[in-house]
Scaffold this active site. Structure first.
Site, mmCIF file in Angstrom:
data_model
loop_
_atom_site.group_PDB
_atom_site.id
_atom_site.type_symbol
_atom_site.label_atom_id
_atom_site.label_comp_id
_atom_site.label_asym_id
_atom_site.label_seq_id
_atom_site.Cartn_x
_atom_site.Cartn_y
_atom_site.Cartn_z
ATOM 1 N N TRP A 90 -29.128 -41.690 3.987
ATOM 2 C CA TRP A 90 -28.028 -40.772 4.312
ATOM 3 C C TRP A 90 -28.334 -40.003 5.586
ATOM 4 O O TRP A 90 -27.453 -39.785 6.414
ATOM 5 C CB TRP A 90 -27.754 -39.832 3.143
ATOM 6 C CG TRP A 90 -27.391 -40.568 1.899
ATOM 7 C CD1 TRP A 90 -28.080 -40.589 0.730
ATOM 8 C CD2 TRP A 90 -26.258 -41.440 1.705
ATOM 9 N NE1 TRP A 90 -27.448 -41.412 -0.181
ATOM 10 C CE2 TRP A 90 -26.332 -41.942 0.389
ATOM 11 C CE3 TRP A 90 -25.192 -41.836 2.506
ATOM 12 C CZ2 TRP A 90 -25.395 -42.827 -0.135
ATOM 13 C CZ3 TRP A 90 -24.246 -42.723 1.991
ATOM 14 C CH2 TRP A 90 -24.352 -43.198 0.692
ATOM 15 N N ASP A 160 -27.252 -31.520 4.386
ATOM 16 C CA ASP A 160 -26.503 -32.300 3.402
ATOM 17 C C ASP A 160 -27.083 -31.930 2.035
ATOM 18 O O ASP A 160 -28.259 -32.198 1.761
ATOM 19 C CB ASP A 160 -26.732 -33.791 3.714
ATOM 20 C CG ASP A 160 -26.005 -34.712 2.746
ATOM 21 O OD1 ASP A 160 -25.526 -34.248 1.708
ATOM 22 O OD2 ASP A 160 -25.945 -35.935 3.044
ATOM 23 N N LYS A 184 -21.717 -35.372 -7.569
ATOM 24 C CA LYS A 184 -22.965 -35.261 -8.330
ATOM 25 C C LYS A 184 -22.945 -34.026 -9.233
ATOM 26 O O LYS A 184 -23.055 -34.158 -10.435
ATOM 27 C CB LYS A 184 -24.177 -35.171 -7.390
ATOM 28 C CG LYS A 184 -24.798 -36.505 -7.056
ATOM 29 C CD LYS A 184 -24.133 -37.229 -5.985
ATOM 30 C CE LYS A 184 -24.839 -38.512 -5.623
ATOM 31 N NZ LYS A 184 -24.124 -39.184 -4.551
HETATM 32 C C1 LIG Z 1 -27.402 -37.078 0.049
HETATM 33 C C2 LIG Z 1 -26.131 -37.864 0.182
HETATM 34 N N1 LIG Z 1 -25.417 -37.784 1.318
HETATM 35 C C3 LIG Z 1 -24.271 -38.456 1.480
HETATM 36 C C4 LIG Z 1 -23.785 -39.288 0.508
HETATM 37 C C5 LIG Z 1 -22.504 -40.026 0.745
HETATM 38 O O1 LIG Z 1 -21.510 -39.338 0.060
HETATM 39 P P1 LIG Z 1 -20.000 -39.801 0.021
HETATM 40 O O2 LIG Z 1 -19.949 -41.012 -0.846
HETATM 41 O O3 LIG Z 1 -19.316 -38.598 -0.592
HETATM 42 O O4 LIG Z 1 -19.549 -40.065 1.409
HETATM 43 C C6 LIG Z 1 -24.475 -39.394 -0.713
HETATM 44 C C7 LIG Z 1 -23.965 -40.266 -1.774
HETATM 45 O O5 LIG Z 1 -24.616 -40.572 -2.747
HETATM 46 C C8 LIG Z 1 -25.674 -38.674 -0.872
HETATM 47 O O6 LIG Z 1 -26.378 -38.763 -2.009
#
Ligand SMILES: Cc1ncc(COP(=O)(O)O)c(C=O)c1O
Length: 348
Positions: A90, A160, A184
């Site tokens: 991520w 994030d 989550k």
């Molecule tokens: C730490 C983190 N950032 C970003 C994301 C991506 O999120 P989204 O599916 O809401 O775009 C996730 C998804 O699991 C994540 O765990």
């Protein structure tokens, strides 16, 4: 998981919310009844996370992934410089997106050891002239988290917090911007929460689409267009549940106890092993392995047959991963550990 209490309340209100004669899904987002729902959700964020009054809470869409673009578009100045710490997929995606618009720079990475640790960070590693520094506070796939925030001086720190929001105390004032996909710890997919310091709003690059400009949403109370109304309503119920059990302090205590049950067993087991260095272990995501792919597969199969689902590690890393978010009760973790002990005994 969502708290069972929340699901039951939602089920009870599914066809008729209060005296409105309709489901929340059927309400106009401009109605007084819906305004009360979104206002309460916002109020509860300020209260539970102790958010200072010079921050805005925005209810957006597009997932955390849309923030990967929205942040550089809004936070880059003419310099277009940002520093990134790469602690997993991520973080890498956030970096790659920011690189499309400017000079995103990698400060440190834990790629050399499959992201099983958080790199040691010192102030001199960061560019004091950068527009922001981006970190991923909890790394969902790899099970690491920052137990100490980096010292980035006066540069806004952006994090994030998709997989750790509301799981433990966080000093919001240390950040310029925090963001999280809701799915989550705060509700169903479809909602993204952004907590942004007000002075960072209103400086977006000219090319920024209207919908990707924080100012658009800040100026319109997250109602420039139709927000994800039902997801915000469930989020409100989750926040009410969290307040009811004693807020973030209470859930942090529970989360620490829950994680300790699993980590203590992993540290003692001759079969299972945690994959993350001790000082960087996540409270939310606990990856582990047996060291043998066939045994991993057997464990996942038997665990699933016994009602322990979603234990397969992320497709990119293999092994197992127990996600023990806020709504997972302590009994769930205890039952998993009991099952692991039994499996270990039967497969010596
Ligand atoms: C730490 C983190 N950032 C970003 C994301 C991506 O999120 P989204 O599916 O809401 O775009 C996730 C998804 O699991 C994540 O765990």
């Amino acid at each position: 998981m969502l708290p069972e209490e929340v699901l039951k309340t939602a089920a009870g209100e599914m066809t008729c919310y209060g005296q409105t004669g309709m489901s929340v899904m059927e309400m106009s987002h401009r109605s007084k009844d819906y305004q009360a729902i979104i206002d309460r959700a916002s109020e509860l964020f300020y209260e539970l996370m102790d958010i200072p009054s010079n921050y805005k809470v925005l209810f957006l869409q597009g997932g955390a992934s849309t923030q990967f673009a929205m942040i550089p578009l809004n936070l880059y100045s003419e310099k277009k410089k940002a520093d990134f710490v790469i602690t997993g997929q991520w973080a890498k995606k956030a970096y790659q997106e920011a690189k499309r618009y400017g000079n995103a720079r990698i400060v440190a990475s834990s790629d050399d050891k499959t992201f099983s640790y958080i790199p040691k960070l010192t102030k001199d590693m960061f560019d004091p002239d950068a527009d922001y520094v981006h970190i991923t506070l909890n790394n969902t796939i790899y099970g690491t988290k920052y137990n100490q925030l980096p010292d980035v001086g006066d540069v806004p720190l952006v994090a994030d917090i998709s997989s750790c929001i509301l799981s433990e105390k966080l000093d919001v004032s240390k950040f310029g911007l925090l963001y999280a996909g809701a799915q989550k710890n705060i509700g169903p997919a479809g909602l993204t929460v952004v907590i942004i310091r007000e002075d960072l709003i209103g400086k977006a690059l000219d090319i920024t689409p209207t919908m990707l400009n924080y100012q658009t949403h800040a100026d319109n109370g997250s109602m420039y267009n139709t927000p994800p109304t039902y997801s915000i309503y469930i989020c409100k119920l989750v926040l009410e549940w969290l307040k009811g059990i004693g807020g973030v302090e209470a859930i942090e205590k529970i989360n620490r106890e829950k994680a300790a049950v699993l980590y203590d067993y992993l540290d003692a087991s001759a079969m299972f092993k945690g994959t993350v260095v001790k000082e960087d272990r996540s409270l939310m995501n606990v990856p582990f392995i047996t060291g043998n792919d066939d045994l991993n597969a057997k464990f996942i199969k038997e665990a699933t047959e016994n009602g322990f689902v979603n234990l397969k590690g992320h497709r990119t890393v293999g092994g197992m991963r127990a996600s023990i978010y806020n709504a997972m009760p302590a009994e769930g973790v205890e039952a998993l550990v009991a099952f692991m002990k039994k499996f270990e005994n039967e497969n010596k």
